[in-house]
Design an enzyme around this catalytic site. Structure first.
Site, PDB file in Angstrom:
ATOM      1  N   GLU A   1       1.682   6.750  -6.883  1.00 18.00           N
ATOM      2  CA  GLU A   1       0.678   7.772  -7.179  1.00 18.00           C
ATOM      3  C   GLU A   1       1.253   9.170  -6.980  1.00 18.00           C
ATOM      4  OE1 GLU A   1      -2.738   7.000  -4.812  1.00 18.00           O
ATOM      5  OE2 GLU A   1      -3.498   5.426  -6.143  1.00 18.00           O
TER       6      GLU A   1
ATOM      7  N   GLU B   1       0.834  -1.213   0.000  1.00 12.86           N
ATOM      8  CA  GLU B   1       0.000   0.000   0.000  1.00 12.86           C
ATOM      9  C   GLU B   1       0.864   1.256   0.000  1.00 12.86           C
ATOM     10  OE1 GLU B   1      -3.036   2.197  -0.559  1.00 12.86           O
ATOM     11  OE2 GLU B   1      -3.464   0.067  -0.178  1.00 12.86           O
TER      12      GLU B   1
END
Length: 228
Positions: A72, A65
């Site tokens: 991102e 994660e």
């Protein structure tokens, strides 16, 4: 100098975990599920192998994660406009998280099923005796909880964040006090020297210090008497 570089690297990495937890909704979900599984592990008294499997699974999901968050952020730094390749990169990174999550869920079910079956058939009397791995699960639970508190103060833009290394040393101190007083004195020496160093640099507050004590020492005794 080597110790100083290590501490700086640890602080930067710790800030990455704090940022991810404070800003990413999925990370909050992962932490919540991790807390539930760790509490079940302490309650059911997981054996050593099951403990290692669960810790590896939790670390794998949280780590992926964080990598997804880094990808991102990098893409957003390069371009704020829609681009097919940027979409592919984000979708693939999210897909990797989803695949790992699916895998970890099934691994968790495989680990939990025998314990649930034993308790269903024999009741709590059939539960396994207390395992040494309890303290590993306990320590990891308190470590994650420390990051939750850090993320809370991070969002508040406050300098009241607890120090992760202080929390770890606090936990080791009380754990070794149960096992061997000599080891606890060694940890106390390391803790004192580290506290002097960070307090001298004014990068730690007494509020954070108290929080470390409540989480690591208070949490140790609370979880110990609840589940051990």
């Amino acid at each position: 100098m080597i110790w100083g570089k290590f501490l700086r690297s640890f602080v930067y990495a710790s800030e990455g975990i704090t940022y991810s937890l404070a800003s990413q909704r999925n990370m909050k979900v992962h932490f919540t599920i991790a807390f539930i599984v760790l509490l079940l592990g302490m309650w059911f008294h997981f054996n050593t192998m099951d403990t290692l499997i669960i810790l590896f699974a939790i670390g794998l999901v949280i780590g992926f994660e964080m990598v997804n968050t880094a990808i991102e952020a990098t893409i957003d730094l390069v371009t704020q406009e829609f681009h097919p390749l940027a979409k592919i990169a984000k979708d693939v990174a999210a897909g990797a998280i989803l695949m790992v999550t699916f895998t970890v869920v099934f691994v968790g079910l495989v680990v939990l099923f025998p314990y649930l079956t034993l308790i269903y058939q024999e009741g709590w009397k059939g539960r396994l005796p207390s395992q040494p791995s309890f303290f590993i699960l306990q320590g990891f639970f308190l470590l994650l909880f420390t990051y939750v508190v850090k993320a809370y103060w991070y969002k508040k833009q406050s300098n009241y964040e607890p120090n992760v290394l202080v929390g770890i040393l606090f936990y080791l101190f009380v754990l070794f006090y149960f096992i061997n007083v000599l080891f606890s004195l060694l940890v106390f020496f390391l803790l004192t020297n580290y506290l002097i160093m960070i307090l001298f640099k004014k990068k730690f507050t007494w509020v954070g210090f108290v929080q470390n004590g409540l989480i690591s020492i208070g949490g140790f005794f609370l979880l110990y008497y609840l589940f051990y």
